[in-house]
Design an enzyme around this catalytic site. Structure first.
Site, PDB file in Angstrom:
ATOM      1  N   GLU A  75     -12.538 -51.267   7.905  1.00 42.42           N
ATOM      2  CA  GLU A  75     -11.276 -51.189   8.554  1.00 42.42           C
ATOM      3  C   GLU A  75     -11.063 -51.780   9.981  1.00 42.42           C
ATOM      4  OE1 GLU A  75      -8.942 -47.539   7.219  1.00 42.42           O
ATOM      5  OE2 GLU A  75      -7.300 -48.080   8.927  1.00 42.42           O
ATOM      6  N   ASP A  88      -9.687 -40.501  -2.014  1.00 43.28           N
ATOM      7  CA  ASP A  88     -10.546 -40.254  -0.854  1.00 43.28           C
ATOM      8  C   ASP A  88     -10.835 -38.655  -0.667  1.00 43.28           C
ATOM      9  OD1 ASP A  88     -10.891 -42.385   0.978  1.00 43.28           O
ATOM     10  OD2 ASP A  88      -8.700 -42.048   1.577  1.00 43.28           O
ATOM     11  N   SER A 109      -4.348 -41.323   3.338  1.00 43.44           N
ATOM     12  CA  SER A 109      -2.997 -41.724   4.281  1.00 43.44           C
ATOM     13  C   SER A 109      -1.697 -40.988   3.803  1.00 43.44           C
ATOM     14  CB  SER A 109      -2.820 -43.238   4.166  1.00 43.44           C
ATOM     15  OG  SER A 109      -3.069 -43.627   2.805  1.00 43.44           O
TER      16      SER A 109
HETATM   17  O1  KIV Z   1      -6.387 -43.723   3.064  1.00 43.46           O
HETATM   18  C1  KIV Z   1      -6.071 -44.780   3.145  1.00 43.46           C
HETATM   19  O2  KIV Z   1      -5.096 -45.321   2.522  1.00 43.46           O
HETATM   20  C2  KIV Z   1      -7.123 -45.537   3.321  1.00 43.46           C
HETATM   21  C3  KIV Z   1      -7.066 -47.163   3.229  1.00 43.46           C
HETATM   22  C4  KIV Z   1      -6.139 -47.569   4.342  1.00 43.46           C
HETATM   23  C5  KIV Z   1      -8.284 -47.705   3.252  1.00 43.46           C
HETATM   24  O3  KIV Z   1      -8.356 -45.119   3.429  1.00 43.46           O
END
Ligand code: KIV
Length: 264
Positions: free
Chosen positions: A182, A83, A45
């Site tokens: 989500e 991520d 994100s």
């Molecule tokens: O990228 C992110 O911040 C996420 C969360 C919102 C779970 O994957």
């Protein structure tokens, strides 16, 4: 006490809720580390909140390594998950291993997160057997926004809900230590959480998941482009920040900043 992937499992077994937030750089990461958050996610994100993209699709591996390293410098006690960005693991098992390895070796993450269920099982298994802890992510997985036709709630139809449950079970069997759920119906969030031994972390998945995660800048009221229904505002910082900036600018233009005490 240092939080680990085992701590999350123990918390689920004891019925203790898990709290998680995102961070992209050292300043906020330091605040989260001081505040008893159970894990910090360096989320892709960052592409939307930090870099100003419309989706997470453009985020690159080099950017994720940079953000993860920045966060790592401030995090002492909290479990650090990073991520895997779009196309860093979808392409092959080898890419998944190499890129997950970079997040641990260069970024200092303790675990990685990948979006998807059965279709990425071979990559999850390869990382887990290489000693890289993996967190799953199901439901409205933002990297698939183009396939979904927008950031839409998933699992509303019974066949979609069934597929999501099967994906969750397949991920658990493949060795993930937890799954982010989500934007799915609260009832489905509850059902998936009940069938799994590993913890589920909800974001728009109702109250009955084993923990919750939000984007930090969303819950602090800093990100103003849009506000998802699942976000609760714990502060309204955008207004305060803009007021402070405008006051500073006014003081400069009025020649009231700096004063004597602020001068040498
Ligand atoms: O990228 C992110 O911040 C996420 C969360 C919102 C779970 O994957």
């Amino acid at each position: 006490m240092k939080k680990t992937i085992k701590s999350l499992r123990t918390m689920k077994a004891k019925g203790e809720k898990i709290s998680a937030l995102t961070a992209y750089e050292a300043l906020f990461a330091g605040y989260l580390d001081e505040c008893d958050i159970d894990f910090i996610l360096v989320g892709d994100s960052a592409g939307m909140v930090f870099a100003g993209h419309e989706t997470t699709v453009p985020v690159t591996m080099d950017e994720m390594v940079y953000h993860t390293r920045s966060v790592r410098r401030s995090v002492k006690n909290t479990l650090l998950v990073a991520d895997m960005p779009f196309m860093s693991y979808q392409t092959s098992v080898e890419d998944a291993l190499r890129n997950a390895g970079r997040l641990l070796k260069e970024g200092g993450a303790e675990a990685v997160k990948m979006e998807g269920g059965k279709r990425i099982i071979d990559r999850v298994e390869a990382c887990v057997s290489a000693g890289i802890p993996v967190m799953g992510h199901l439901g409205m997985t933002p990297q698939s926004v183009n396939q979904f036709g927008g950031f839409k709630t998933q699992g509303k139809k019974s066949n979609e809900a069934e597929n999501l449950k099967n994906d969750a079970l397949a991920l658990e069997k493949a060795g993930v230590f937890g799954i982010v759920l989500e934007k799915i119906p609260a009832e489905l969030g509850k059902e998936i959480s009940e069938v799994l031994e590993i913890p589920t972390i909800g974001i728009g998945a109702g109250l009955q998941t084993d923990g919750q995660i939000l984007v930090t800048q969303d819950m602090l009221g800093m990100f103003e482009k849009f506000k998802p229904k699942f976000v609760r505002l714990y502060a309204q910082l955008a207004g305060e920040i803009k007021e402070a900036i405008a006051d500073y600018s006014k003081d400069v233009k009025n020649s009231t900043f700096p004063n004597k005490d602020e001068s040498f």
